[in-house]
Design a protein around this motif. Structure first.
Motif, PDB file in Angstrom:
ATOM      1  N   ALA A 210       0.206   4.277   4.423  1.00 26.70           N
ATOM      2  CA  ALA A 210       1.536   3.799   3.390  1.00 26.70           C
ATOM      3  C   ALA A 210       1.116   4.133   1.974  1.00 26.70           C
ATOM      4  CB  ALA A 210       1.135   2.200   3.485  1.00 26.70           C
TER       5      ALA A 210
ATOM      6  N   HIS B 190       2.411  -0.915   3.865  1.00 26.99           N
ATOM      7  CA  HIS B 190       3.514  -1.368   2.741  1.00 26.99           C
ATOM      8  C   HIS B 190       4.418  -2.665   1.577  1.00 26.99           C
ATOM      9  CE1 HIS B 190       6.582   0.703   0.219  1.00 26.99           C
ATOM     10  NE2 HIS B 190       5.936   2.130   0.666  1.00 26.99           N
TER      11      HIS B 190
ATOM     12  N   GLN C 217       3.367  -3.098  -2.265  1.00 26.80           N
ATOM     13  CA  GLN C 217       4.131  -2.896  -3.172  1.00 26.80           C
ATOM     14  C   GLN C 217       3.899  -4.190  -3.590  1.00 26.80           C
ATOM     15  OE1 GLN C 217       6.753  -0.820  -3.376  1.00 26.80           O
ATOM     16  NE2 GLN C 217       6.567  -1.412  -5.497  1.00 26.80           N
TER      17      GLN C 217
END
Length: 475
Positions: free
Chosen positions: A278, A312, A316
């Motif tokens: 990721a 991810h 983020q």
């Protein structure tokens, strides 16, 4: 007797007929006789309509005294009089004629099925007590009554055997349930999930309480709940911090991307290979076009991890936080890359918070003067030896290391760590000064000496070397 009038004769006359003779059967009195005596009474002929022979005087038919109005007539007159006076008397009902006696089977009424009584919900004492409580607080308005009813009705009714069909009573049966709220869950979703998990009896009981109180809000996370909780107790527990099962990840300031990947995998139980994959797709995080890695864009802080998210998504969250901090510091997006590179250098080289702006000034003065930055932190990052604070002569002269600021002028080609807020502020607003050298002389305390001349700097280096010999664990 033939000469006595029949009962039909007595009641056949009308009040307008002239009565000339009266008889009394009870007293035996003789009626007055007509003028022609000796003629037999021909009551029967008069009744039959026979006519005497011509030349003969027709006999006079004896009549009885007018009996007057009957009792029925008197009753009718009395009722009429009462009506005229405005107060009608109640009319007696005539006695019905007796019907011919029927057989016992015919006379007996048909058997009827017992009538089933419906049990009223209002007979339960709990309901009446509840109504009484609500009436006491009626001055609070409909909203207060509605809230009190929904909050206390299950408990009061359960005390008297009146547990509602759509809700449990109490705070559960003691069996623990881990319940998760994810970002984006609305009230209806949470109510449904509580019922499916066996925490509450129905989703309707919970959702009705949420609709009645628009101020209720929930935070994403995992909570320790119990089976068979009332809707109200479940809502209360979800708003209690003590029931929240928190999974936190702490990212220290200056941690590298490699370190953050390891911490994220450990905290979330996601395989480290997935986290690395990721992070390698750095372009999917909406970074500036000149960014070459996720390094430097993961803001160091303590994060509460929402369950069931992807690697991810966790990364983020850190990227989004860094963007917020850069924006808050007044850095335009076009300068994000340069700022995080500079701040990451400051983060790795400075010790005390008060020294961050001074370190920033030293590097900025050297860049302005065209000098090499000569940062050991950049060399170590490029060489992959960030586990120690010193570098070797060979590492400092290695031109193949693109991060080697002993060889390459200007800032390194990319961030060497993930800087915190203090380092970002220092990169944006360096201190005022003429320093072009600095060295930390005590790694335990973070004491740093700033110098303007090389001679001053050499004295400070000697001081640091002396301290380092006394602390071999840092070598």
């Amino acid at each position: 007797m033939a000469d006595e009038p029949s009962w039909d004769d007595i009641f056949a006359g009308t009040p307008s007929e002239k009565r000339t003779t009266t008889t009394s059967r009870r007293s035996g009195e003789t009626a007055d006789e007509p003028e022609q005596s000796g003629q037999p009474l021909q009551g029967g002929l008069a009744q039959s309509g026979q006519v005497p022979p011509s030349g003969q005087t027709p006999p006079v038919t004896p009549t009885v005294a007018d009996p007057g109005p009957s009792r029925r007539d008197l009753r009718a007159r009395r009722e009429e009089e009462e009506r005229r006076r405005g107060r009608a008397a109640p009319r007696k009902t005539e006695r019905p004629k007796r019907a011919p006696q029927a057989s016992a089977e015919a006379a007996a009424p048909p058997p009827t099925a017992p009538v089933e009584r419906r049990r009223s919900r209002w007979r339960k004492p709990g309901t009446w007590i509840l109504i009484a409580v609500l009436l006491i607080v009626v001055g609070g308005g409909g909203a207060v009554i509605s809230t009190l009813y929904k909050q206390y009705a299950p408990g009061i009714q359960s005390l008297f055997g009146g547990e509602p069909d759509d809700d449990y009573a109490g705070s559960g049966n003691g069996t623990k349930v881990e319940f998760t709220i994810v970002s984006g869950d609305i009230g209806e979703t949470i109510a449904s999930k509580l019922a499916k998990a066996g925490v509450t009896k129905t989703s309707a009981a919970t959702y009705s309480l949420l609709l009645a109180n628009k101020e209720i809000s929930f935070q994403p996370g995992t909570y320790s709940m119990f089976e068979h909780m009332s809707a109200q107790s479940a809502i209360d527990r979800l708003q209690s911090t003590s029931a929240r099962i928190t999974t936190k990840i702490v990212i220290p300031e200056g941690t590298t991307l490699k370190g953050i990947i390891s911490l994220t995998a450990s905290a979330t139980k996601i395989p480290i290979a997935k986290v690395k994959k990721a992070a390698a797709d750095y372009k999917s995080f909406d970074l500036p076009s000149n960014a070459t890695s996720l390094e430097g864009y993961l803001f160091p802080a303590t994060y509460e991890l929402e369950p069931n998210k992807t690697a991810h998504a966790y990364l983020q969250d850190m990227v989004d936080e860094m963007k917020k901090r850069l924006t808050a510091a007044g850095v335009p997006e076009s300068k994000w890359e340069r700022t995080v590179i500079f701040a990451s250098l400051i983060q790795k080289e400075a010790g005390l918070a008060a020294d961050y702006p001074k370190v920033a000034r030293v590097f900025q003065n050297r860049i302005d003067d065209g000098m090499l930055l000569q940062s050991d932190a950049t060399v170590a990052y490029g060489a992959g030896t960030t586990d120690r604070v010193t570098t070797t002569d060979a590492e400092r002269t290695d031109a193949s290391n693109k991060y080697n600021t002993y060889v390459h002028k200007g800032l390194p080609v990319g961030p060497i760590s993930n800087p915190g807020e203090i380092a970002i502020e220092a990169a944006v607003k360096p201190a005022t000064g003429t320093w072009v050298y600095f060295v930390t002389v005590n790694l335990d305390s973070g004491e740093t000496v700033f110098s303007t001349t090389y001679a001053e700097h050499q004295k400070a280096v000697t001081q640091f070397q002396s301290w380092l010999r006394a602390h071999p664990e840092y070598q």
